[in-house]
Scaffold this motif. Structure first.
Motif, PDB file in Angstrom:
ATOM      1  N   ASN A 250       0.839  -1.213   0.000  1.00  0.00           N
ATOM      2  CA  ASN A 250       0.000   0.000   0.000  1.00  0.00           C
ATOM      3  C   ASN A 250       0.866   1.251   0.000  1.00  0.00           C
ATOM      4  O   ASN A 250       0.563   2.225  -0.694  1.00  0.00           O
ATOM      5  CB  ASN A 250      -0.901   0.037   1.241  1.00  0.00           C
ATOM      6  N   LYS A 253       1.964   1.693  -3.410  1.00  0.00           N
ATOM      7  CA  LYS A 253       0.858   2.078  -4.306  1.00  0.00           C
ATOM      8  C   LYS A 253       0.431   3.524  -4.104  1.00  0.00           C
ATOM      9  O   LYS A 253       0.164   4.240  -5.046  1.00  0.00           O
ATOM     10  CB  LYS A 253      -0.380   1.193  -4.016  1.00  0.00           C
ATOM     11  N   TYR A 254       0.323   3.930  -2.820  1.00  0.00           N
ATOM     12  CA  TYR A 254      -0.265   5.240  -2.550  1.00  0.00           C
ATOM     13  C   TYR A 254       0.773   6.318  -2.233  1.00  0.00           C
ATOM     14  O   TYR A 254       0.414   7.451  -1.923  1.00  0.00           O
ATOM     15  CB  TYR A 254      -1.307   5.136  -1.423  1.00  0.00           C
ATOM     16  N   ARG A 296     -12.788   1.874   0.348  1.00  0.00           N
ATOM     17  CA  ARG A 296     -11.686   2.542  -0.336  1.00  0.00           C
ATOM     18  C   ARG A 296     -11.911   4.039  -0.264  1.00  0.00           C
ATOM     19  O   ARG A 296     -13.042   4.498  -0.364  1.00  0.00           O
ATOM     20  CB  ARG A 296     -11.655   2.155  -1.808  1.00  0.00           C
ATOM     21  N   SER A 299     -12.071   4.786  -5.009  1.00  0.00           N
ATOM     22  CA  SER A 299     -12.216   3.475  -5.663  1.00  0.00           C
ATOM     23  C   SER A 299     -11.475   3.424  -6.989  1.00  0.00           C
ATOM     24  O   SER A 299     -10.816   2.431  -7.304  1.00  0.00           O
ATOM     25  CB  SER A 299     -13.678   3.169  -5.955  1.00  0.00           C
ATOM     26  N   SER A 302      -7.778   2.980  -6.406  1.00  0.00           N
ATOM     27  CA  SER A 302      -7.465   1.647  -5.890  1.00  0.00           C
ATOM     28  C   SER A 302      -7.495   0.622  -7.017  1.00  0.00           C
ATOM     29  O   SER A 302      -6.595  -0.204  -7.158  1.00  0.00           O
ATOM     30  CB  SER A 302      -8.463   1.273  -4.789  1.00  0.00           C
ATOM     31  N   ARG A 303      -8.545   0.682  -7.857  1.00  0.00           N
ATOM     32  CA  ARG A 303      -8.680  -0.293  -8.947  1.00  0.00           C
ATOM     33  C   ARG A 303      -7.562  -0.128  -9.963  1.00  0.00           C
ATOM     34  O   ARG A 303      -6.995  -1.104 -10.445  1.00  0.00           O
ATOM     35  CB  ARG A 303     -10.042  -0.158  -9.628  1.00  0.00           C
ATOM     36  N   LYS A 305      -4.677   0.776  -9.408  1.00  0.00           N
ATOM     37  CA  LYS A 305      -3.443   0.212  -8.840  1.00  0.00           C
ATOM     38  C   LYS A 305      -3.567  -1.293  -8.628  1.00  0.00           C
ATOM     39  O   LYS A 305      -2.728  -1.911  -7.984  1.00  0.00           O
ATOM     40  CB  LYS A 305      -3.144   0.858  -7.477  1.00  0.00           C
ATOM     41  N   GLY A 307      -5.870  -2.782  -6.745  1.00  0.00           N
ATOM     42  CA  GLY A 307      -6.304  -3.097  -5.366  1.00  0.00           C
ATOM     43  C   GLY A 307      -7.599  -3.889  -5.339  1.00  0.00           C
ATOM     44  O   GLY A 307      -8.436  -3.765  -6.232  1.00  0.00           O
ATOM     45  N   GLY A 309      -9.360  -3.914  -2.286  1.00  0.00           N
ATOM     46  CA  GLY A 309     -10.166  -3.324  -1.204  1.00  0.00           C
ATOM     47  C   GLY A 309     -10.227  -4.232   0.021  1.00  0.00           C
ATOM     48  O   GLY A 309     -10.973  -3.975   0.959  1.00  0.00           O
TER      49      GLY A 309
END
Ligand code: ADP
Length: 350
Positions: A250, A253-254, A296, A299, A302-303, A305, A307, A309
């Protein structure tokens, strides 16, 4: 049994219970019922407490001695700061001393059952939705490959790449769902083996470093110079790998482009691991909900990347099983710090 014996018996029960005579008068309300409806309800007509037409109808039927047939499912809601839903049961008491039989009304709090049912149906709806979108994409691309893009090698290669991504999204989702279900089954059973946390984190970093470096991010790891025993906890190695893998992934990713991810360990009463990123951060209103399944903040992001959830829901379950704690500190625009506290073996009383 006289009235005072009845009262002490019914007061010992947690469920609100009312005893009603043939004229519908409440002749006894146990302590739980008085807590719910007020101290003054004895002597009142039943209809003054529960204004529910089906409950009244059913009570009248039972008072008339008509108890044949299955008990109707009568549910009523008490409003208040925490609305509570009760199921009402009405039954006639076998009674040889009273001239006419009394009726006992009990209220069972079923709010938690309804809540669990709601959670289960939300979960099924979420899973179906999460699976449907990659499936729809796959079906669409299959159609295109069979038709319009049949003889276009460039388009074919591009579509196959997207299809591969969507298929791996589905398989990640399924493996996360399986992990969650195994974790839920074992949550109350404590792990029995020992695990060395710095070693586990080093392995996670080795696995994820190529992914981080490919997008210009670096991972640093600071662990104090500790003897092996100092960093040993009672833990399941595979689960701990998954826990730190999810947090570091994470952070990658973030986190902002070309930023650093700092992982550090310190020990006092507990072993504390901090996974800190320099990223977009999380607004306070989201923090408490992050570990809910499929929650999330964004969303779309997240998708994009990849993810599912479910990463932090898995993290929460693993931490619970290890009797630990998760603390999330975050400043929007600066970054987030996911802090995991786990009991050290010396302080752990299994
Ligand atoms: P996902 O697969 O979407 O990453 P997670 O359960 O791991 O699912 O995380 C839930 C949400 O929490 C993410 O969608 C994201 O919005 C937010 N989140 C998790 N970790 C971070 C982080 N390090 N920085 C910012 N937001 C984060």
């Amino acid at each position: 049994m006289n009235l005072s014996e009845r009262r002490s018996l019914l007061d010992a029960l947690n469920e609100p219970i009312l005893l009603v005579d043939q004229s519908r008068e409440i002749i006894l309300a146990n302590r739980a019922a008085q807590d719910l409806f007020g101290r003054q309800i004895e002597g009142l007509d039943f209809s003054r407490t529960i204004r529910h037409p089906s409950a009244l109808q059913h009570l009248d039927r039972v008072l008339a001695g008509n108890t044949i047939g299955p008990e109707p499912n009568i549910v009523f809601q008490m409003s208040g700061p925490i609305p509570t839903t009760y199921k009402i049961s009405v039954s006639q008491l076998e009674n040889h001393t009273e001239p006419a039989p009394l009726v006992l009304i009990s209220l069972t709090d079923i709010s938690h059952i309804l809540e669990a049912e709601q959670m289960r149906s939300d979960f099924v709806a979420n899973v179906s939705h999460e699976l449907r979108s990659p499936l729809t994409a796959l079906t669409g691309f299959i159609e295109t490959l069979k038709g319009a893009a049949k003889d276009d090698p460039k388009a074919r290669a591009r579509f196959l790449d997207i299809m591969e991504r969507e298929a791996s999204r589905m398989s990640r989702l399924i493996s996360d769902l399986l992990s969650l279900s195994t974790l839920e089954t074992n949550e109350r059973i404590r792990p029995v083996s020992r695990a060395n946390v710095p070693e586990i984190i080093a392995r996670v970093i080795a696995t994820l470093s190529p992914q981080a470096e490919a997008i210009g991010k670096t991972i640093t790891f600071t662990a104090p110079d500790l003897s092996e025993a100092d960093c040993t906890i009672i833990g399941d190695e595979d689960e701990l790998i998954q826990l730190f893998h999810n947090l570091v992934e994470n952070a990658i990713k973030y986190g902002r482009a070309k930023s650093e991810i700092n992982i550090s360990i310190k020990t006092d009463k507990n072993l504390t691991v901090s996974v800190k990123d320099q990223g977009e951060g999380i607004a306070p209103e989201h923090i408490l909900r992050l570990t809910e399944r499929f929650y999330r903040v964004d969303s779309g992001r997240s998708r994009e990347k990849g993810g599912t959830g479910l990463g932090l829901a898995i993290v929460k379950h693993i931490i619970n099983r290890h009797r630990g704690k998760l603390i999330v500190e975050s400043v929007v625009g600066e970054g987030s710090n996911f802090i995991v506290q786990l009991p050290l073996i010396n302080n752990d009383t299994p």
